[in-house]
Write a protein that holds these residues in place. Structure first.
Motif, mmCIF file in Angstrom:
data_model
loop_
_atom_site.group_PDB
_atom_site.id
_atom_site.type_symbol
_atom_site.label_atom_id
_atom_site.label_comp_id
_atom_site.label_asym_id
_atom_site.label_seq_id
_atom_site.Cartn_x
_atom_site.Cartn_y
_atom_site.Cartn_z
ATOM 1 N N ASN A 145 0.863 -1.181 0.000
ATOM 2 C CA ASN A 145 0.000 0.000 0.000
ATOM 3 C C ASN A 145 0.904 1.238 0.000
ATOM 4 O O ASN A 145 1.184 1.826 1.031
ATOM 5 C CB ASN A 145 -0.915 -0.036 1.223
ATOM 6 N N ALA A 154 -4.840 3.102 -0.230
ATOM 7 C CA ALA A 154 -5.436 2.169 -1.190
ATOM 8 C C ALA A 154 -6.532 1.341 -0.523
ATOM 9 O O ALA A 154 -6.519 1.123 0.690
ATOM 10 C CB ALA A 154 -4.359 1.244 -1.755
ATOM 11 N N SER A 186 -8.423 -5.251 -2.785
ATOM 12 C CA SER A 186 -7.298 -5.826 -3.540
ATOM 13 C C SER A 186 -6.920 -7.199 -3.005
ATOM 14 O O SER A 186 -6.623 -8.119 -3.775
ATOM 15 C CB SER A 186 -6.090 -4.892 -3.463
ATOM 16 N N LEU A 244 0.387 -0.996 -4.801
ATOM 17 C CA LEU A 244 -0.915 -0.347 -4.934
ATOM 18 C C LEU A 244 -0.726 1.158 -4.787
ATOM 19 O O LEU A 244 -0.216 1.637 -3.770
ATOM 20 C CB LEU A 244 -1.877 -0.860 -3.857
ATOM 21 N N VAL A 276 -5.015 0.826 -7.972
ATOM 22 C CA VAL A 276 -6.278 0.264 -7.534
ATOM 23 C C VAL A 276 -7.414 1.065 -8.140
ATOM 24 O O VAL A 276 -7.409 2.300 -8.105
ATOM 25 C CB VAL A 276 -6.368 0.309 -5.993
#
Length: 613
Positions: A489, A494, A499, A577, A612
């Motif tokens: 992250n 995110a 995810s 992400l 994302v």
């Protein structure tokens, strides 16, 4: 610069703050210590003086010191010396440290950023500080008298740290470090559990070990082997050779049993391992009384048994196969025609690395004096050159015994005897102690006996360097680890759960049984089996212990990885992400991500960036 107070610019210096990373990092198995080292420029080192310190205080063998310093003293030698010093204390550390950033030249020194493999960081720190001190004392400008005096405080601190480490690990035995080292060499996941238990591998094929007890070791068999009298009874029922024994409750009963069996006899506890309280070759009532008292102080169950004349052999059996066979000689000294026995003992102790201590050398105690008296000798006697003087009744390595490889001499009948003994007790792994005049002669053609069967043998890699590798290869089948996916992250905002769920779903579609670490707890497939409460790092690390899972997915921030390291030694995929919110250029955030990726790279099979949605 004088002998005792060198300028700091001319000394090797550790950075003030070393950080302990709990997880795996920089290609090293965790925990990992990260910090800096300043290496002075234009300093000459007395490598011979350093070699002496490494041998006599560090506990390294002369041949190892010669190899480690073959190219002189530089950063590469430093990074190799540290794990060598740890291994000398039975630490499982194997990998050399690594440089994790370009070196920086500043103020007459080169500053290196380093990552060091550790097992117990406090011990690693103590060894690290001693090594730096030892090197600084070995500058060519420091005289030998000053060096010896200045080394004493550092030696005392190292001895204290080493003793603390070994006392902490004593109850674990010696096999755990050798198994852990083999895992490192085989690149196998390993989690050390409380009290010396080990989880080797991850996922469905992971296996539990406690020393050389394995998941296939039967508790019933181990309990049976623990009792020497029961072991002998079972082996006798199978027609295997064992000494005749009697259980005794006091010293007089021990003497009566000795008379009934006939001298010489052996007195030993019924339920102890490692040769504790075993006294062999006793010839008199007084010896029996004394040795009974010593054995009874260890265990209330004491045996007196016939003494079998012959050599002592330990034959290790692993699942119906002899994997090692050694001959063991009791501790003693070799005469040179010049020194007294007392002087030979002192020379032998001085030749041992300081780390090993006196417990692995023979000592001039009551047992040694009795054996000398039996030969008409005293501590002042001078044995002839080449004459070996035995000073121990039993061939234990812990009391100065020596060993030799005899697997090439082992008669097939004696190999089958050892395998049958292990099978009779239903042991998968066993150490068979065989007394026989000549191991190359069949036990059926001479007088021999199995005096003990150990269900948790201390194997050692001497004469069998791959024995632990072979054990792990047999016990931990492929695939030896679960599939691991890390989502980074990068921005901190995110939608990690979405995810994680998405990646877990993809893996499940391909047939994996997936643990996913989410904000609302830990999931196995579509079922939540643990509530939130643990950190994502802790939950991800614990996933390796789950026997039902074949894969794991977790999301961590770069900061979490930099501080804690990686929860797994191997990562199959890393996804970065980026988040959904627009951000101004944040150089510190980008730098943290890059440091994180650099830390991860040696552990990762593949890394991808994606945003994302």
């Amino acid at each position: 610069m004088n002998d005792t107070d060198a300028s700091p610019d001319h000394r090797l210096r550790l950075g003030e703050r070393w950080v302990i990373v709990r997880g795996h990092a920089h290609g090293l198995r965790g925990p990992v210590m990260v910090g800096t080292l300043a290496w002075p420029a234009n300093v000459r080192w007395d490598t011979e003086a350093l070699a002496n310190l490494l041998r006599h205080t560090g506990g390294l063998q002369p041949e190892d010191v010669e190899q480690l310093l073959a190219n002189g003293l530089d950063l590469a030698a430093f990074l190799a010396l540290l794990p060598a010093l740890e291994r000398a204390a039975s630490s499982p550390v194997t990998h050399n440290g690594v440089q994790i950033a370009p070196a920086v030249a500043q103020a007459g020194a080169t500053h290196h950023s380093l990552a060091l493999q550790s097992f117990l960081p406090r011990f690693t720190q103590a060894v690290l500080e001693w090594l730096v001190t030892a090197i600084n004392l070995c500058q060519a400008t420091v005289s030998a008298p000053h060096r010896d005096e200045m080394a004493k405080p550092a030696q005392a601190r190292l001895h204290e740290a080493r003793s603390g480490f070994q006392n902490k690990m004593k109850s674990w035995g010696i096999n755990w470090a050798r198994i852990a080292r083999a895992c490192d060499e085989m690149d196998l996941p390993l989690q050390l559990l409380p009290r010396g238990y080990m989880n080797v591998g991850s996922g469905p094929n992971a296996r539990l070990f406690k020393s050389t007890l394995t998941e296939t070791s039967l508790a019933l068999s181990a309990a049976l082997a623990r009792s020497k009298s029961l072991t002998a009874s079972v082996l006798a029922l199978h027609g295997l050779p064992v000494p005749v024994h009697k259980m005794v409750a006091n010293a007089q009963e021990a003497v009566d049993a000795a008379h009934a069996l006939g001298y010489p006899v052996v007195v030993k506890p019924d339920d102890q391992d490692g040769g504790m309280g075993v006294y062999a070759g006793l010839e008199t009532d007084e010896q029996v009384r004394q040795c009974y008292a010593q054995a009874a102080s260890i265990s209330p169950k004491v045996l007196v048994e016939t003494h079998i004349q012959g050599q002592d052999f330990r034959i290790t059996v692993d699942n119906g196969k002899v994997v090692k066979a050694i001959g063991r000689t009791p501790g003693g000294v070799m005469g040179d025609g010049q020194q007294t026995i007392e002087e030979l003992i002192e020379s032998l102790a001085a030749a041992k690395p300081a780390l090993r201590g006196n417990n692995t050398t023979v000592q001039l105690d009551d047992e040694a004096r009795e054996l000398l008296a039996g030969r008409g000798m005293t501590a002042s006697s001078v044995p002839a050159a080449g004459e070996f003087i035995v000073l121990r009744r039993r061939a234990n390595m812990s009391t100065g015994g020596t060993s030799r490889d005899v697997i090439g001499e082992l008669h097939p009948d004696n190999a089958r005897l050892s395998i049958r003994a292990a099978q009779a007790l239903r042991l998968d792994l066993a150490g068979i102690d065989l007394i026989i005049p000549d191991v190359s002669v069949s036990w059926m053609d001479c007088k021999a006996a199995i005096c003990e069967v150990n269900s948790q043998p201390q194997i050692s890699t001497e004469f069998a360097p791959t024995v632990y590798h072979d054990l792990l290869a047999r016990m931990v089948p492929e695939p030896r680890r679960m599939r691991a996916v890390l989502l980074l992250n990068a921005s901190g905002d995110a939608n990690c759960d979405a995810s994680v769920i998405g990646k877990a779903s993809q893996l499940m579609e391909s047939g994996e049984r997936v643990i996913s670490v989410r904000g609302n707890g830990t999931w196995l497939g579509h079922e939540r089996f643990a509530p939130p409460g643990r950190t994502p790092f802790a939950a991800a690390m614990a996933a390796e212990l789950e026997p039902e899972a074949t894969a794991v997915v977790v999301a961590l921030t770069p900061h979490e990885v930099l501080v804690q390291g990686l929860p797994w030694l191997h990562i199959d995929q890393v996804f970065v992400l980026q988040g959904t919110k627009p951000h101004d250029h944040d150089s510190s955030q980008a730098q943290a991500l890059q440091r994180c990726l650099d830390m991860i790279a040696p552990h990762a099979v593949s890394m991808e960036h994606r945003a994302v949605q």
